[in-house]
Design a protein around this motif. Structure first.
Motif, PDB file in Angstrom:
ATOM      1  N   THR A 144     -35.126   2.707  47.193  1.00 51.79           N
ATOM      2  CA  THR A 144     -33.729   2.301  47.250  1.00 51.79           C
ATOM      3  C   THR A 144     -32.927   3.283  46.407  1.00 51.79           C
ATOM      4  N   VAL A 145     -31.850   3.781  46.974  1.00 52.67           N
ATOM      5  CA  VAL A 145     -30.994   4.748  46.301  1.00 52.67           C
ATOM      6  C   VAL A 145     -29.625   4.109  46.087  1.00 52.67           C
ATOM      7  N   GLN A 146     -29.149   4.155  44.840  1.00 53.48           N
ATOM      8  CA  GLN A 146     -27.804   3.669  44.537  1.00 53.48           C
ATOM      9  C   GLN A 146     -26.859   4.859  44.481  1.00 53.48           C
ATOM     10  N   THR A 147     -25.720   4.716  45.142  1.00 55.26           N
ATOM     11  CA  THR A 147     -24.701   5.757  45.145  1.00 55.26           C
ATOM     12  C   THR A 147     -23.408   5.158  44.622  1.00 55.26           C
ATOM     13  N   TYR A 148     -22.800   5.845  43.678  1.00 55.19           N
ATOM     14  CA  TYR A 148     -21.537   5.373  43.120  1.00 55.19           C
ATOM     15  C   TYR A 148     -20.376   5.953  43.931  1.00 55.19           C
ATOM     16  N   ILE A 149     -19.503   5.086  44.385  1.00 52.86           N
ATOM     17  CA  ILE A 149     -18.286   5.485  45.080  1.00 52.86           C
ATOM     18  C   ILE A 149     -17.155   5.355  44.067  1.00 52.86           C
ATOM     19  N   PRO A 150     -16.568   6.474  43.638  1.00 49.92           N
ATOM     20  CA  PRO A 150     -15.546   6.408  42.588  1.00 49.92           C
ATOM     21  C   PRO A 150     -14.278   5.696  43.059  1.00 49.92           C
ATOM     22  N   GLY A 151     -13.584   5.108  42.099  1.00 52.36           N
ATOM     23  CA  GLY A 151     -12.316   4.446  42.394  1.00 52.36           C
ATOM     24  C   GLY A 151     -11.265   5.450  42.824  1.00 52.36           C
ATOM     25  N   GLN A 152     -10.229   4.939  43.461  1.00 51.65           N
ATOM     26  CA  GLN A 152      -9.160   5.811  43.930  1.00 51.65           C
ATOM     27  C   GLN A 152      -7.810   5.190  43.603  1.00 51.65           C
ATOM     28  N   VAL A 153      -6.839   6.041  43.453  1.00 45.42           N
ATOM     29  CA  VAL A 153      -5.466   5.601  43.226  1.00 45.42           C
ATOM     30  C   VAL A 153      -4.674   5.929  44.491  1.00 45.42           C
ATOM     31  N   PRO A 213     -10.934  -0.014  42.262  1.00 43.19           N
ATOM     32  CA  PRO A 213     -12.037   0.339  41.358  1.00 43.19           C
ATOM     33  C   PRO A 213     -13.241   0.918  42.110  1.00 43.19           C
ATOM     34  N   GLY A 214     -14.067   1.651  41.378  1.00 38.45           N
ATOM     35  CA  GLY A 214     -15.283   2.207  41.955  1.00 38.45           C
ATOM     36  C   GLY A 214     -16.324   1.119  42.195  1.00 38.45           C
ATOM     37  N   TYR A 215     -17.333   1.431  42.981  1.00 42.04           N
ATOM     38  CA  TYR A 215     -18.390   0.475  43.298  1.00 42.04           C
ATOM     39  C   TYR A 215     -19.668   1.223  43.688  1.00 42.04           C
ATOM     40  N   TYR A 216     -20.757   0.494  43.720  1.00 45.60           N
ATOM     41  CA  TYR A 216     -22.049   1.054  44.098  1.00 45.60           C
ATOM     42  C   TYR A 216     -22.446   0.551  45.482  1.00 45.60           C
ATOM     43  N   ILE A 217     -23.109   1.415  46.240  1.00 47.73           N
ATOM     44  CA  ILE A 217     -23.743   0.991  47.484  1.00 47.73           C
ATOM     45  C   ILE A 217     -25.230   1.313  47.366  1.00 47.73           C
ATOM     46  N   GLU A 218     -26.041   0.500  47.994  1.00 49.80           N
ATOM     47  CA  GLU A 218     -27.481   0.730  47.996  1.00 49.80           C
ATOM     48  C   GLU A 218     -27.940   1.108  49.396  1.00 49.80           C
TER      49      GLU A 218
END
Length: 160
Positions: A68-77, A101-106
């Motif tokens: 399982t790989v976690q990828t961080y998706i950064p927040g945006q304005v 806000p940013g979030y993680y996807i697996e």
């Protein structure tokens, strides 16, 4: 032969593999028609079944690993367009910008190993290892996996 824990996955896999092999002129038999899932742990039982079939090769696929790989998706304005700044719910604050806000996807990956053996000599003829992103239904994943495996067998001149 698909070496999987779940019978339904094994059966779907072997049926698709046999269908594709036959489309390429290869006479193939799904192993589940002659071996129960419990029998797959016993090499002598498998060898005996292969002898009865008079098969000259056996193709075996097994799940080698998963990750399982976690990828961080950064927040945006985001800038709120001028006409919307004064509409509800923005009108009390006259927002110019909105922050998401940013979030993680697996993502889950499966690694399969496929080996082709000569049944007479028990020697390895061909081998491949594949990585598959598990993002579709079992049926779709099986079809795409089998297609890739068959294409590789054709490219390596194992089958036509």
């Amino acid at each position: 032969m698909g070496v999987f824990k779940r019978t339904i996955i094994r059966n779907l896999f072997e049926d698709e593999l046999v269908r594709e092999l036959k489309a390429h002129g290869v006479d193939a038999v799904p192993s589940y028609t002659i071996l129960s899932i419990d029998m797959l742990a016993d090499k002598d039982v498998i060898a005996s079944a292969i002898v009865k079939l008079k098969a000259d090769t056996v193709l075996i696929t097994r799940l080698a690993d998963k990750k399982t790989v976690q990828t961080y998706i950064p927040g945006q304005v985001y800038a709120v367009p001028e006409p919307y700044r004064y509409w509800r719910p923005y009108h009390n604050y006259a927002y110019k910008y909105v922050y998401e806000p940013g979030y993680y996807i697996e993502s889950e990956y499966a690694f399969a190993e496929t080996n082709l053996y000569n049944t007479g000599t028990e020697k390895l003829i061909w081998s491949a290892r594949s990585e598959t992103l598990l993002n579709e239904s079992d049926g779709s994943l099986i079809k795409s996996f089998v297609k890739v495996a068959i294409d590789r067998l054709v490219a390596d001149k194992i089958i036509r």
